[in-house]
Design a protein around this motif. Structure first.
Motif, PDB file in Angstrom:
ATOM      1  N   ALA A   1       0.903  -1.214  -0.007  1.00 31.90           N
ATOM      2  CA  ALA A   1      -0.051   0.237   0.067  1.00 31.90           C
ATOM      3  C   ALA A   1       0.670   1.336  -0.138  1.00 31.90           C
ATOM      4  O   ALA A   1       0.435   2.241  -0.720  1.00 31.90           O
ATOM      5  CB  ALA A   1      -1.078  -0.073   1.133  1.00 31.90           C
TER       6      ALA A   1
ATOM      7  N   GLN B   1      -8.161   7.856  -3.465  1.00 33.32           N
ATOM      8  CA  GLN B   1      -6.856   7.857  -2.880  1.00 33.32           C
ATOM      9  C   GLN B   1      -7.046   8.245  -1.250  1.00 33.32           C
ATOM     10  O   GLN B   1      -6.329   7.302  -0.506  1.00 33.32           O
ATOM     11  CB  GLN B   1      -5.735   8.929  -3.227  1.00 33.32           C
ATOM     12  CG  GLN B   1      -5.377   8.519  -4.714  1.00 33.32           C
ATOM     13  CD  GLN B   1      -4.516   9.687  -5.468  1.00 33.32           C
ATOM     14  OE1 GLN B   1      -4.886  10.835  -5.083  1.00 33.32           O
ATOM     15  NE2 GLN B   1      -3.622   9.237  -6.175  1.00 33.32           N
ATOM     16  N   ARG B   2      -7.698   8.875  -0.912  1.00 29.27           N
ATOM     17  CA  ARG B   2      -8.034   9.093   0.632  1.00 29.27           C
ATOM     18  C   ARG B   2      -8.621   7.941   1.229  1.00 29.27           C
ATOM     19  O   ARG B   2      -8.329   7.846   2.262  1.00 29.27           O
ATOM     20  CB  ARG B   2      -8.966  10.376   0.700  1.00 29.27           C
ATOM     21  CG  ARG B   2      -8.300  11.771   0.552  1.00 29.27           C
ATOM     22  CD  ARG B   2      -9.107  13.034   0.895  1.00 29.27           C
ATOM     23  NE  ARG B   2      -8.557  14.251   0.127  1.00 29.27           N
ATOM     24  CZ  ARG B   2      -7.779  14.888   1.106  1.00 29.27           C
ATOM     25  NH1 ARG B   2      -7.430  14.467   2.093  1.00 29.27           N
ATOM     26  NH2 ARG B   2      -7.216  16.237   0.286  1.00 29.27           N
ATOM     27  N   GLU B   3      -9.608   7.483   0.389  1.00 22.66           N
ATOM     28  CA  GLU B   3     -10.326   6.185   0.885  1.00 22.66           C
ATOM     29  C   GLU B   3      -9.101   5.001   0.984  1.00 22.66           C
ATOM     30  O   GLU B   3      -9.088   4.261   2.118  1.00 22.66           O
ATOM     31  CB  GLU B   3     -11.635   5.797   0.233  1.00 22.66           C
ATOM     32  CG  GLU B   3     -12.489   6.761   0.227  1.00 22.66           C
ATOM     33  CD  GLU B   3     -13.525   7.053   1.645  1.00 22.66           C
ATOM     34  OE1 GLU B   3     -13.148   5.737   2.419  1.00 22.66           O
ATOM     35  OE2 GLU B   3     -13.491   7.939   2.180  1.00 22.66           O
ATOM     36  N   PHE B   4      -8.380   4.989   0.098  1.00 25.46           N
ATOM     37  CA  PHE B   4      -7.332   3.873   0.174  1.00 25.46           C
ATOM     38  C   PHE B   4      -6.372   4.048   1.169  1.00 25.46           C
ATOM     39  O   PHE B   4      -6.102   3.311   2.006  1.00 25.46           O
ATOM     40  CB  PHE B   4      -6.436   4.264  -1.283  1.00 25.46           C
ATOM     41  CG  PHE B   4      -5.480   2.907  -1.332  1.00 25.46           C
ATOM     42  CD1 PHE B   4      -5.809   1.810  -1.691  1.00 25.46           C
ATOM     43  CD2 PHE B   4      -4.007   3.510  -0.870  1.00 25.46           C
ATOM     44  CE1 PHE B   4      -4.461   0.832  -1.762  1.00 25.46           C
ATOM     45  CE2 PHE B   4      -3.034   2.432  -1.011  1.00 25.46           C
ATOM     46  CZ  PHE B   4      -3.271   1.407  -1.401  1.00 25.46           C
TER      47      PHE B   4
ATOM     48  N   LYS C   1      -7.060   5.655   4.038  1.00 22.17           N
ATOM     49  CA  LYS C   1      -8.009   5.124   5.330  1.00 22.17           C
ATOM     50  C   LYS C   1      -7.973   3.607   5.472  1.00 22.17           C
ATOM     51  O   LYS C   1      -7.914   3.110   6.442  1.00 22.17           O
ATOM     52  CB  LYS C   1      -9.231   5.716   5.367  1.00 22.17           C
ATOM     53  CG  LYS C   1      -9.511   7.166   5.338  1.00 22.17           C
ATOM     54  CD  LYS C   1     -10.940   7.709   5.374  1.00 22.17           C
ATOM     55  CE  LYS C   1     -11.067   9.161   5.385  1.00 22.17           C
ATOM     56  NZ  LYS C   1     -12.355   9.886   5.171  1.00 22.17           N
ATOM     57  N   THR C   2      -8.352   2.965   4.416  1.00 24.66           N
ATOM     58  CA  THR C   2      -8.284   1.407   4.393  1.00 24.66           C
ATOM     59  C   THR C   2      -7.110   0.756   4.656  1.00 24.66           C
ATOM     60  O   THR C   2      -7.033  -0.258   5.335  1.00 24.66           O
ATOM     61  CB  THR C   2      -8.851   1.095   3.236  1.00 24.66           C
ATOM     62  OG1 THR C   2     -10.026   1.569   2.794  1.00 24.66           O
ATOM     63  CG2 THR C   2      -8.982  -0.440   3.113  1.00 24.66           C
ATOM     64  N   HIS C   3      -6.068   1.388   4.345  1.00 22.29           N
ATOM     65  CA  HIS C   3      -4.509   0.796   4.280  1.00 22.29           C
ATOM     66  C   HIS C   3      -3.887   1.389   5.619  1.00 22.29           C
ATOM     67  O   HIS C   3      -2.524   1.158   5.549  1.00 22.29           O
ATOM     68  CB  HIS C   3      -3.921   0.877   3.367  1.00 22.29           C
ATOM     69  CG  HIS C   3      -4.651  -0.170   2.234  1.00 22.29           C
ATOM     70  ND1 HIS C   3      -4.610  -1.443   2.155  1.00 22.29           N
ATOM     71  CD2 HIS C   3      -5.577   0.144   0.903  1.00 22.29           C
ATOM     72  CE1 HIS C   3      -5.422  -2.124   1.081  1.00 22.29           C
ATOM     73  NE2 HIS C   3      -6.085  -0.924   0.446  1.00 22.29           N
ATOM     74  N   LYS C   4      -4.373   2.488   6.320  1.00 20.33           N
ATOM     75  CA  LYS C   4      -3.510   3.078   7.150  1.00 20.33           C
ATOM     76  C   LYS C   4      -2.694   2.226   8.224  1.00 20.33           C
ATOM     77  O   LYS C   4      -1.453   2.528   8.352  1.00 20.33           O
ATOM     78  CB  LYS C   4      -4.392   3.999   8.259  1.00 20.33           C
ATOM     79  CG  LYS C   4      -3.759   4.831   9.149  1.00 20.33           C
ATOM     80  CD  LYS C   4      -4.775   5.735  10.164  1.00 20.33           C
ATOM     81  CE  LYS C   4      -3.933   6.352  11.013  1.00 20.33           C
ATOM     82  NZ  LYS C   4      -4.903   7.315  11.636  1.00 20.33           N
TER      83      LYS C   4
ATOM     84  N   GLU D   1      -1.477  -0.745   7.655  1.00 17.14           N
ATOM     85  CA  GLU D   1      -0.692  -1.526   7.095  1.00 17.14           C
ATOM     86  C   GLU D   1       0.666  -0.502   6.615  1.00 17.14           C
ATOM     87  O   GLU D   1       1.977  -0.652   6.641  1.00 17.14           O
ATOM     88  CB  GLU D   1      -1.138  -2.004   5.661  1.00 17.14           C
ATOM     89  CG  GLU D   1      -0.036  -2.498   4.827  1.00 17.14           C
ATOM     90  CD  GLU D   1      -0.698  -2.912   3.304  1.00 17.14           C
ATOM     91  OE1 GLU D   1       0.092  -2.972   2.361  1.00 17.14           O
ATOM     92  OE2 GLU D   1      -1.897  -2.936   3.148  1.00 17.14           O
TER      93      GLU D   1
END
Length: 97
Positions: A3, A33-36, A38-41, A43
């Motif tokens: 990520a 990209q912001r959602e990405f 948040k989802t992978h924070k 990691e």
């Protein structure tokens, strides 16, 4: 691709600020990209913490050349064996009691 690598490949610099992520240029982030992020924070934080540990070890042995530090981290990102090697060295840093 991790990520962190994915967001860096999109042209962003990601860094730790305490327990939070920092990113530059933040103004250029799209909603996906912001959602990405948040989802992978978690990691990304784990990966950044790992590289910070290696950077700290390099500093502990007197390495100050930013080019060498950057090349070392880039190799760690690309080569699992290199990452393992440097993490073993970083784990050898004496821990305060």
């Amino acid at each position: 691709m991790s990520a962190l690598s994915r967001i860096e490949k999109a042209g962003f610099k990601v860094f730790l600020t305490g327990d939070s992520l920092g990113i530059t240029p933040a103004n250029n982030l799209t909603l996906p990209q912001r959602e990405f992020l948040k989802t992978h924070k978690a990691e990304i934080i784990t990966e950044l913490s790992t590289y910070q540990k290696i950077t700290n070890w390099l500093a502990s042995i007197g390495e100050e050349d930013q080019t060498i530090i950057d090349e070392t981290i880039d190799r760690c990102k690309a080569e699992p064996e290199t990452l393992s090697y440097f993490l073993q060295r970083a784990d050898g840093i004496a821990k305060p009691h």
